[in-house]
Scaffold this motif. Sequence first.
Motif, PDB file in Angstrom:
ATOM      1  N   THR A  86     -31.422 -50.870   9.524  1.00  0.00           N
ATOM      2  CA  THR A  86     -31.673 -52.057   8.711  1.00  0.00           C
ATOM      3  C   THR A  86     -33.155 -52.196   8.393  1.00  0.00           C
ATOM      4  N   GLY A  87     -33.400 -52.579   7.174  1.00  0.00           N
ATOM      5  CA  GLY A  87     -34.766 -52.869   6.760  1.00  0.00           C
ATOM      6  C   GLY A  87     -35.426 -51.749   5.987  1.00  0.00           C
ATOM      7  N   VAL A  88     -35.968 -52.100   4.830  1.00  0.00           N
ATOM      8  CA  VAL A  88     -36.820 -51.206   4.038  1.00  0.00           C
ATOM      9  C   VAL A  88     -38.221 -51.776   4.101  1.00  0.00           C
ATOM     10  N   ARG A  89     -39.217 -50.926   4.360  1.00  0.00           N
ATOM     11  CA  ARG A  89     -40.591 -51.383   4.529  1.00  0.00           C
ATOM     12  C   ARG A  89     -41.466 -50.933   3.360  1.00  0.00           C
ATOM     13  N   ILE A  90     -42.427 -51.758   3.041  1.00  0.00           N
ATOM     14  CA  ILE A  90     -43.364 -51.433   1.962  1.00  0.00           C
ATOM     15  C   ILE A  90     -44.786 -51.659   2.466  1.00  0.00           C
ATOM     16  N   LEU A  91     -45.646 -50.684   2.214  1.00  0.00           N
ATOM     17  CA  LEU A  91     -47.076 -50.791   2.518  1.00  0.00           C
ATOM     18  C   LEU A  91     -47.840 -50.671   1.206  1.00  0.00           C
ATOM     19  N   ARG A  92     -48.584 -51.686   0.862  1.00  0.00           N
ATOM     20  CA  ARG A  92     -49.358 -51.693  -0.384  1.00  0.00           C
ATOM     21  C   ARG A  92     -50.679 -50.969  -0.159  1.00  0.00           C
ATOM     22  N   ASP A  93     -50.949 -49.980  -1.019  1.00  0.00           N
ATOM     23  CA  ASP A  93     -52.163 -49.163  -0.862  1.00  0.00           C
ATOM     24  C   ASP A  93     -52.938 -49.147  -2.185  1.00  0.00           C
ATOM     25  N   PRO A  94     -53.973 -49.995  -2.307  1.00  0.00           N
ATOM     26  CA  PRO A  94     -54.758 -50.016  -3.546  1.00  0.00           C
ATOM     27  C   PRO A  94     -55.962 -49.079  -3.518  1.00  0.00           C
ATOM     28  N   VAL A  98     -39.041 -55.701   3.291  1.00  0.00           N
ATOM     29  CA  VAL A  98     -38.768 -56.300   1.992  1.00  0.00           C
ATOM     30  C   VAL A  98     -37.755 -57.423   2.181  1.00  0.00           C
ATOM     31  N   PRO A  99     -37.675 -58.363   1.249  1.00  0.00           N
ATOM     32  CA  PRO A  99     -36.653 -59.416   1.345  1.00  0.00           C
ATOM     33  C   PRO A  99     -35.240 -58.826   1.362  1.00  0.00           C
ATOM     34  N   ASP A 100     -34.308 -59.554   1.948  1.00  0.00           N
ATOM     35  CA  ASP A 100     -32.935 -59.062   2.076  1.00  0.00           C
ATOM     36  C   ASP A 100     -32.323 -58.716   0.726  1.00  0.00           C
ATOM     37  N   GLU A 101     -32.663 -59.499  -0.319  1.00  0.00           N
ATOM     38  CA  GLU A 101     -32.086 -59.246  -1.628  1.00  0.00           C
ATOM     39  C   GLU A 101     -32.499 -57.870  -2.157  1.00  0.00           C
ATOM     40  N   LEU A 102     -33.773 -57.518  -1.965  1.00  0.00           N
ATOM     41  CA  LEU A 102     -34.250 -56.222  -2.430  1.00  0.00           C
ATOM     42  C   LEU A 102     -33.673 -55.102  -1.578  1.00  0.00           C
ATOM     43  N   ASP A 103     -33.556 -55.315  -0.275  1.00  0.00           N
ATOM     44  CA  ASP A 103     -32.944 -54.334   0.610  1.00  0.00           C
ATOM     45  C   ASP A 103     -31.515 -54.037   0.166  1.00  0.00           C
ATOM     46  N   SER A 104     -30.756 -55.090  -0.135  1.00  0.00           N
ATOM     47  CA  SER A 104     -29.368 -54.920  -0.574  1.00  0.00           C
ATOM     48  C   SER A 104     -29.297 -54.222  -1.927  1.00  0.00           C
ATOM     49  N   GLU A 105     -30.239 -54.569  -2.826  1.00  0.00           N
ATOM     50  CA  GLU A 105     -30.239 -53.965  -4.156  1.00  0.00           C
ATOM     51  C   GLU A 105     -30.524 -52.469  -4.075  1.00  0.00           C
ATOM     52  N   ILE A 106     -31.463 -52.057  -3.219  1.00  0.00           N
ATOM     53  CA  ILE A 106     -31.756 -50.634  -3.052  1.00  0.00           C
ATOM     54  C   ILE A 106     -30.530 -49.917  -2.496  1.00  0.00           C
ATOM     55  N   GLY A 107     -29.862 -50.531  -1.498  1.00  0.00           N
ATOM     56  CA  GLY A 107     -28.664 -49.927  -0.938  1.00  0.00           C
ATOM     57  C   GLY A 107     -27.548 -49.801  -1.955  1.00  0.00           C
ATOM     58  N   ARG A 108     -27.380 -50.813  -2.811  1.00  0.00           N
ATOM     59  CA  ARG A 108     -26.324 -50.771  -3.828  1.00  0.00           C
ATOM     60  C   ARG A 108     -26.596 -49.660  -4.839  1.00  0.00           C
ATOM     61  N   ARG A 109     -27.837 -49.547  -5.248  1.00  0.00           N
ATOM     62  CA  ARG A 109     -28.167 -48.526  -6.241  1.00  0.00           C
ATOM     63  C   ARG A 109     -28.011 -47.127  -5.657  1.00  0.00           C
ATOM     64  N   LEU A 110     -28.340 -46.953  -4.381  1.00  0.00           N
ATOM     65  CA  LEU A 110     -28.172 -45.647  -3.760  1.00  0.00           C
ATOM     66  C   LEU A 110     -26.704 -45.255  -3.722  1.00  0.00           C
ATOM     67  N   SER A 111     -25.818 -46.228  -3.513  1.00  0.00           N
ATOM     68  CA  SER A 111     -24.387 -45.939  -3.505  1.00  0.00           C
ATOM     69  C   SER A 111     -23.908 -45.470  -4.874  1.00  0.00           C
ATOM     70  N   GLU A 112     -24.571 -45.938  -5.947  1.00  0.00           N
ATOM     71  CA  GLU A 112     -24.197 -45.521  -7.292  1.00  0.00           C
ATOM     72  C   GLU A 112     -24.721 -44.134  -7.627  1.00  0.00           C
ATOM     73  N   LEU A 113     -25.891 -43.782  -7.074  1.00  0.00           N
ATOM     74  CA  LEU A 113     -26.548 -42.538  -7.455  1.00  0.00           C
ATOM     75  C   LEU A 113     -26.297 -41.392  -6.484  1.00  0.00           C
ATOM     76  N   SER A 114     -26.097 -41.688  -5.206  1.00  0.00           N
ATOM     77  CA  SER A 114     -25.928 -40.656  -4.187  1.00  0.00           C
ATOM     78  C   SER A 114     -24.441 -40.360  -4.027  1.00  0.00           C
ATOM     79  N   PRO A 115     -23.965 -39.199  -4.468  1.00  0.00           N
ATOM     80  CA  PRO A 115     -22.520 -38.964  -4.513  1.00  0.00           C
ATOM     81  C   PRO A 115     -21.838 -39.004  -3.151  1.00  0.00           C
ATOM     82  N   ILE A 116     -22.441 -38.436  -2.116  1.00  0.00           N
ATOM     83  CA  ILE A 116     -21.797 -38.415  -0.804  1.00  0.00           C
ATOM     84  C   ILE A 116     -21.819 -39.806  -0.178  1.00  0.00           C
ATOM     85  N   ARG A 117     -22.922 -40.529  -0.331  1.00  0.00           N
ATOM     86  CA  ARG A 117     -22.978 -41.895   0.198  1.00  0.00           C
ATOM     87  C   ARG A 117     -21.871 -42.752  -0.418  1.00  0.00           C
ATOM     88  N   SER A 118     -21.565 -42.533  -1.678  1.00  0.00           N
ATOM     89  CA  SER A 118     -20.580 -43.367  -2.361  1.00  0.00           C
ATOM     90  C   SER A 118     -19.170 -43.163  -1.832  1.00  0.00           C
TER      91      SER A 118
END
Length: 419
Positions: A379-387, A137-157
């Motif tokens: 580093t890196g979040v991967r996405i596979l599109r499956d239609p 995924v683009p770096d911006e989306l990778d960073s956004e997923i990481g930021r949100r996990l820090s807000e939701l995952s208590p131990i990670r935070s």
Amino acid sequence: MNTQTLISRAKAARAPETKSIDADVSAAFEDFMSAFEHYKQSNDERLAEIERRGGGDVLTEEKMARIDTALDEQKRTLDALLVKRARPDLGRGGSAAPGPVRQAFDAYVRRGDEAGLRQSELKAMSAGSDADGGYLVPDELDSEIGRRLSELSPIRSIATVRQVSGAVLKKPFALDGMATGWVGETDARPQTAAPQLAELQFPTMELYAMPAATASLIEDSAVDIEGWIASEVEAAFAEQEGAAFVTGDGANKPRGFLDYPSVDDDSWSWGNLGHIATGSSGAFGADPSDRLVELIYALKAGHRQNGRFVMNRKTQAQIRKFKDADGNYLWTPPAGAGQQASLMGFSVVEAEDMPDIAANSASIAFGDFRRGYLVVDRTGVRILRDPYSAKPYVLFYTTKRVGGGVQNFEAIKLLKFAA
């Protein structure tokens, strides 16, 4: 305000409303503080009855239980609103045009067009087999997923988070500490004894989520598809991470700090977590504040100044009733929205995967988790599109690699509910 009103208002606040999120947060925080004041009054009545009659009244105990439920409901509502406020809007705001990488990724997600990503050389096959490949995924989306996990995952935070490019992070440490000594400016530096080194290993394991979307959602150009993916995977990732960082056994998942062996703190040794026993199986014992003080001061001063309590809501519900010798409550509500409650001056982190109070349970942890626990992200979040697999829906197989474990066994102590 009665208990039923508090519960009703908390549930109503979860429904979509036209007023701003900030107003919702302020109202939810006011309701939470009102519920806590109501709770303290009822608990004072309960304690007075126990002192006067030698036992609590059944009706008062039932009233306390209802208020306790309302208080937890208000806290859940407030937490949900704070997370909602932290999320960016899904609409396409701003006038800045996306870069070529984000345009190529958008084309892949919406239409399955891989040409742009191939040209950008973003294809990355998984460690298992080429057939399970995907796109970073683009770096911006990778960073956004990481930021949100820090807000939701208590131990990670509250833990240390390290990014690695390989499959395993190896961290050496000296078993007996580094050899040191004092010398004068012109004195010879004698050779120190060779330190005994050992190595901690933190392998990264694959974590996946598979959100599904309809064709209308994907084709709607007004929808921020990257934000939608981040919002869909955040809860799934955070839930799995939260459990693994607390109780994970290290088999295809991070190793949780409760999976490590614990010993009485007087017999502590490296590789174990020290625990303080309450003196009563499945209960706090006669004087809960004494046990909590012992737990706090089991940590060295360097770790204690950054100490935090970690427990679940049910354990907090019991602690909220406790007072010190001067009649002050040990548990203090947060000073404002977005802040944490405190216990005896130290922050309280809610982790629902911590065990309930039971015989021999380690239901409360206290420590400097920034030094004590390490989260490793590859580093890196991967996405596979499956239609194809769930027609007419399109699946987005999203994976990231994460590991974790205790990195400093001195920095975390446990309260064990045992005799």
